[in-house]
Design a protein around this motif. Structure first.
Motif, PDB file in Angstrom:
ATOM      1  N   VAL A   1      27.566  97.862 -14.213  1.00  0.00           N
ATOM      2  CA  VAL A   1      26.678  98.593 -15.118  1.00  0.00           C
ATOM      3  C   VAL A   1      24.895  98.716 -15.004  1.00  0.00           C
ATOM      4  O   VAL A   1      24.102  99.710 -14.796  1.00  0.00           O
ATOM      5  N   LEU A   2      24.815  97.498 -15.421  1.00  0.00           N
ATOM      6  CA  LEU A   2      23.405  97.142 -15.329  1.00  0.00           C
ATOM      7  C   LEU A   2      22.544  97.052 -13.750  1.00  0.00           C
ATOM      8  O   LEU A   2      21.628  98.114 -14.112  1.00  0.00           O
ATOM      9  N   VAL A   3      23.235  96.612 -12.842  1.00  0.00           N
ATOM     10  CA  VAL A   3      22.364  96.899 -10.935  1.00  0.00           C
ATOM     11  C   VAL A   3      22.764  98.324 -11.398  1.00  0.00           C
ATOM     12  O   VAL A   3      21.267  98.794 -10.840  1.00  0.00           O
ATOM     13  N   LEU A   4      23.378  99.457 -11.445  1.00  0.00           N
ATOM     14  CA  LEU A   4      23.468 100.371 -11.267  1.00  0.00           C
ATOM     15  C   LEU A   4      22.381 101.615 -11.958  1.00  0.00           C
ATOM     16  O   LEU A   4      21.517 102.395 -11.923  1.00  0.00           O
TER      17      LEU A   4
ATOM     18  N   GLY B   1      28.224 111.206 -21.340  1.00  0.00           N
ATOM     19  CA  GLY B   1      28.422 111.413 -20.121  1.00  0.00           C
ATOM     20  C   GLY B   1      27.960 112.682 -19.818  1.00  0.00           C
ATOM     21  O   GLY B   1      27.592 113.300 -19.060  1.00  0.00           O
ATOM     22  N   SER B   2      26.774 112.850 -21.074  1.00  0.00           N
ATOM     23  CA  SER B   2      25.412 113.975 -21.194  1.00  0.00           C
ATOM     24  C   SER B   2      25.230 112.944 -20.102  1.00  0.00           C
ATOM     25  O   SER B   2      24.303 114.098 -19.448  1.00  0.00           O
ATOM     26  N   LEU B   3      24.653 112.482 -19.634  1.00  0.00           N
ATOM     27  CA  LEU B   3      23.879 111.771 -18.909  1.00  0.00           C
ATOM     28  C   LEU B   3      24.119 111.269 -17.201  1.00  0.00           C
ATOM     29  O   LEU B   3      24.205 112.391 -16.002  1.00  0.00           O
ATOM     30  N   PHE B   4      25.844 112.033 -17.301  1.00  0.00           N
ATOM     31  CA  PHE B   4      26.166 112.147 -15.675  1.00  0.00           C
ATOM     32  C   PHE B   4      26.268 113.148 -15.427  1.00  0.00           C
ATOM     33  O   PHE B   4      25.773 113.434 -14.860  1.00  0.00           O
TER      34      PHE B   4
ATOM     35  N   GLU C   1      28.040 106.316  -6.477  1.00  0.00           N
ATOM     36  CA  GLU C   1      26.699 104.870  -7.727  1.00  0.00           C
ATOM     37  C   GLU C   1      27.446 105.345  -8.678  1.00  0.00           C
ATOM     38  O   GLU C   1      27.529 104.600  -9.202  1.00  0.00           O
ATOM     39  N   LEU C   2      27.017 107.042  -8.349  1.00  0.00           N
ATOM     40  CA  LEU C   2      27.043 107.380  -9.961  1.00  0.00           C
ATOM     41  C   LEU C   2      28.325 107.393 -10.751  1.00  0.00           C
ATOM     42  O   LEU C   2      29.140 107.079 -12.002  1.00  0.00           O
ATOM     43  N   ILE C   3      29.467 107.799  -9.451  1.00  0.00           N
ATOM     44  CA  ILE C   3      31.122 107.236 -10.651  1.00  0.00           C
ATOM     45  C   ILE C   3      31.342 106.516 -10.207  1.00  0.00           C
ATOM     46  O   ILE C   3      32.112 105.953 -11.751  1.00  0.00           O
ATOM     47  N   VAL C   4      30.818 105.315  -9.887  1.00  0.00           N
ATOM     48  CA  VAL C   4      30.710 104.061  -9.757  1.00  0.00           C
ATOM     49  C   VAL C   4      30.487 103.056 -10.800  1.00  0.00           C
ATOM     50  O   VAL C   4      30.996 103.090 -12.174  1.00  0.00           O
TER      51      VAL C   4
ATOM     52  N   PHE D   1      23.480 115.250  -4.343  1.00  0.00           N
ATOM     53  CA  PHE D   1      23.637 114.109  -4.498  1.00  0.00           C
ATOM     54  C   PHE D   1      23.687 113.623  -3.492  1.00  0.00           C
ATOM     55  O   PHE D   1      24.445 113.029  -3.528  1.00  0.00           O
ATOM     56  N   PRO D   2      22.639 112.253  -3.120  1.00  0.00           N
ATOM     57  CA  PRO D   2      23.493 111.153  -1.958  1.00  0.00           C
ATOM     58  C   PRO D   2      23.459 110.261  -3.140  1.00  0.00           C
ATOM     59  O   PRO D   2      24.595 109.659  -2.962  1.00  0.00           O
ATOM     60  N   LEU D   3      23.762 109.431  -4.409  1.00  0.00           N
ATOM     61  CA  LEU D   3      23.817 109.077  -5.888  1.00  0.00           C
ATOM     62  C   LEU D   3      25.362 109.126  -6.260  1.00  0.00           C
ATOM     63  O   LEU D   3      25.492 108.590  -7.241  1.00  0.00           O
ATOM     64  N   LEU D   4      25.594 110.466  -5.896  1.00  0.00           N
ATOM     65  CA  LEU D   4      27.086 110.312  -6.375  1.00  0.00           C
ATOM     66  C   LEU D   4      27.818 109.606  -6.662  1.00  0.00           C
ATOM     67  O   LEU D   4      28.482 108.487  -7.433  1.00  0.00           O
TER      68      LEU D   4
END
Length: 126
Positions: A111-114, A50-53, A69-72, A64-67
């Motif tokens: 999770v690992l790939v992202l 959660g802190s990293l998120f 992917e971050l949610i996924v 944030f262009p990767l938002l």
């Protein structure tokens, strides 16, 4: 925070294997104790994740262009935790958990790939 997060989920994987093997050997008392430790480790994983998120989401605002992917990754991480829990619950009841193992592998690969190859602080972004 990244190191804490990786350490927490590696610990969860190690404890998953140990607890699962204890349940399969019929040593339910030790399996249950380790299962409880895994549940405590979930809290550490959720806190650090959660802190990293929050760090990633606020670092790139307003665009944030990767938002997505971050949610996924967040959803897949929760999926990994819930599949670990279901694997151990099924093992404690001596029931088959093949479908949860399959879900675990799929979610863990996502999770690992992202985490390591797409999102910041991974191998790709340095």
């Amino acid at each position: 925070m990244t190191h804490l997060h990786i350490t927490a989920w590696v610990l969860a994987l190690i404890l998953l294997v140990i607890s699962y093997s204890m349940y399969k050997k019929g040593n339910n008392k030790v399996g249950k104790i380790i299962h409880m430790i895994v549940r405590l480790d979930y809290l550490l994983i959720l806190y650090s994740g959660g802190s990293l998120f929050a760090d990633y989401a606020t670092a790139g605002l307003p665009e944030f262009p990767l938002l997505g992917e971050l949610i996924v990754k967040l959803i897949a991480g929760l999926w990994v935790i819930s599949s670990i829990e279901m694997i151990l619950v099924k093992a404690s009841k001596q029931k088959p958990a093949k479908s949860f193992w399959i879900q675990f592998v799929i979610a863990f690969i996502i999770v690992l790939v992202l985490g390591f190859f797409r999102l910041p602080n991974g191998f790709y972004f340095g």
